[in-house]
Design a protein around this motif. Structure first.
Motif, PDB file in Angstrom:
ATOM      1  N   GLY A 132       0.816  -1.217   0.000  1.00 40.99           N
ATOM      2  CA  GLY A 132       0.000   0.000   0.000  1.00 40.99           C
ATOM      3  C   GLY A 132       0.845   1.260   0.000  1.00 40.99           C
ATOM      4  N   HIS A 133       1.898   1.280   0.816  1.00 46.47           N
ATOM      5  CA  HIS A 133       2.777   2.453   0.870  1.00 46.47           C
ATOM      6  C   HIS A 133       3.588   2.601  -0.417  1.00 46.47           C
ATOM      7  N   PHE A 134       4.039   1.489  -0.970  1.00 43.87           N
ATOM      8  CA  PHE A 134       4.819   1.523  -2.214  1.00 43.87           C
ATOM      9  C   PHE A 134       3.948   2.038  -3.358  1.00 43.87           C
TER      10      PHE A 134
ATOM     11  N   ALA B  52       3.381   4.797  -7.454  1.00 48.76           N
ATOM     12  CA  ALA B  52       2.453   4.500  -8.553  1.00 48.76           C
ATOM     13  C   ALA B  52       1.177   5.324  -8.488  1.00 48.76           C
ATOM     14  N   GLY B  53       1.170   6.374  -7.681  1.00 48.14           N
ATOM     15  CA  GLY B  53       0.007   7.248  -7.626  1.00 48.14           C
ATOM     16  C   GLY B  53      -1.220   6.607  -6.992  1.00 48.14           C
ATOM     17  N   GLY B  54      -1.005   5.568  -6.211  1.00 51.63           N
ATOM     18  CA  GLY B  54      -2.120   4.912  -5.529  1.00 51.63           C
ATOM     19  C   GLY B  54      -2.652   5.766  -4.394  1.00 51.63           C
ATOM     20  N   PRO B  55      -3.805   5.377  -3.859  1.00 52.97           N
ATOM     21  CA  PRO B  55      -4.370   6.152  -2.753  1.00 52.97           C
ATOM     22  C   PRO B  55      -3.490   6.062  -1.506  1.00 52.97           C
ATOM     23  N   ARG B  56      -3.606   7.081  -0.681  1.00 52.34           N
ATOM     24  CA  ARG B  56      -2.855   7.088   0.583  1.00 52.34           C
ATOM     25  C   ARG B  56      -3.358   5.929   1.440  1.00 52.34           C
ATOM     26  N   PRO B  57      -2.453   5.107   1.973  1.00 47.85           N
ATOM     27  CA  PRO B  57      -2.900   3.979   2.810  1.00 47.85           C
ATOM     28  C   PRO B  57      -3.679   4.463   4.029  1.00 47.85           C
ATOM     29  N   VAL B  58      -4.694   3.709   4.367  1.00 46.41           N
ATOM     30  CA  VAL B  58      -5.509   4.055   5.529  1.00 46.41           C
ATOM     31  C   VAL B  58      -4.709   3.745   6.791  1.00 46.41           C
ATOM     32  N   LYS B  59      -4.625   4.726   7.664  1.00 45.44           N
ATOM     33  CA  LYS B  59      -3.905   4.508   8.925  1.00 45.44           C
ATOM     34  C   LYS B  59      -4.806   3.735   9.881  1.00 45.44           C
TER      35      LYS B  59
END
Length: 196
Positions: free
Chosen positions: A88-90, A95-102
């Motif tokens: 998720g962080h990578f 790759a412009g993915g969504p910010r990982p949910v904390k």
């Protein structure tokens, strides 16, 4: 030799993870990246086989074998979770993915999150204790298996300690910080009309 192999497996885990994610997101080869990530369990299988062969060849059952079992248990309990977290962080960073949910920080949601992590620790300990018991049976009555039994107790202590920590999040729930009354009043008040 066994400790060096455990370290090599840990380094290999992170190298395979980095290569798999780089192939998946940077090189845009998602299938090849997934294939590399699927090789992760082979490291633990190799470690398990090497440990069994080491015992078969007459090595005294000691702390190294216990450490290997706990390492394999940790990988079973937390490996997928770790890969998903790093993925998720990578994806977000490269790759412009969504910010990982904390993970939640307050209340019952945080207690649930800690409880789920504790269940992963239970899986880790169960796998480690099971592998250690197999090693005890494998060594048989003729060998000294005290160290393996001590590692089983260590796994149980880890479960107990982590359970107490998880329970503390349920008993002493951290409350969400209250919004300031001035901020709430400003958001609730309609905008003032100006005379022109």
């Amino acid at each position: 030799m066994l400790v060096a192999l455990i370290i090599a497996c840990e380094v290999g885990f992170w190298v395979l993870l980095a290569v798999g994610l780089a192939l998946r997101y940077l090189v845009r080869m998602p299938r090849t990246g997934a294939a590399v990530l699927l090789m992760e369990p082979l490291l633990e299988l190799f470690l398990l086989i090497f440990t069994a062969v080491d015992l078969k060849n007459g090595a005294a059952a000691d702390g190294k074998h216990g450490l290997a079992a706990v390492y394999i248990g940790f990988t079973v309990g937390y490996g997928h979770y770790t890969i998903k977290w790093v993925d998720g962080h990578f994806a977000h960073r490269f790759a412009g993915g969504p910010r990982p949910v904390k993970p939640p920080r307050h209340g019952l949601a945080r207690a649930r999150h800690e409880g789920k992590l504790w269940l992963r620790t239970v899986v880790m300990a169960a796998v480690a204790a099971g592998l250690l018991q197999l090693a005890v049976w494998y060594v048989g009555d003729g060998g000294d298996t005290r160290s393996l039994h001590e590692w089983q107790l260590t796994a149980l202590r880890i479960v107990g300690l982590h359970g107490l920590i998880a329970l503390s999040y349920l008993v002493w729930r951290k409350k969400e910080p209250a919004r300031s009354t001035a901020t709430e009043a400003e958001t609730a008040r309609p905008p003032e009309k100006t005379l022109s």
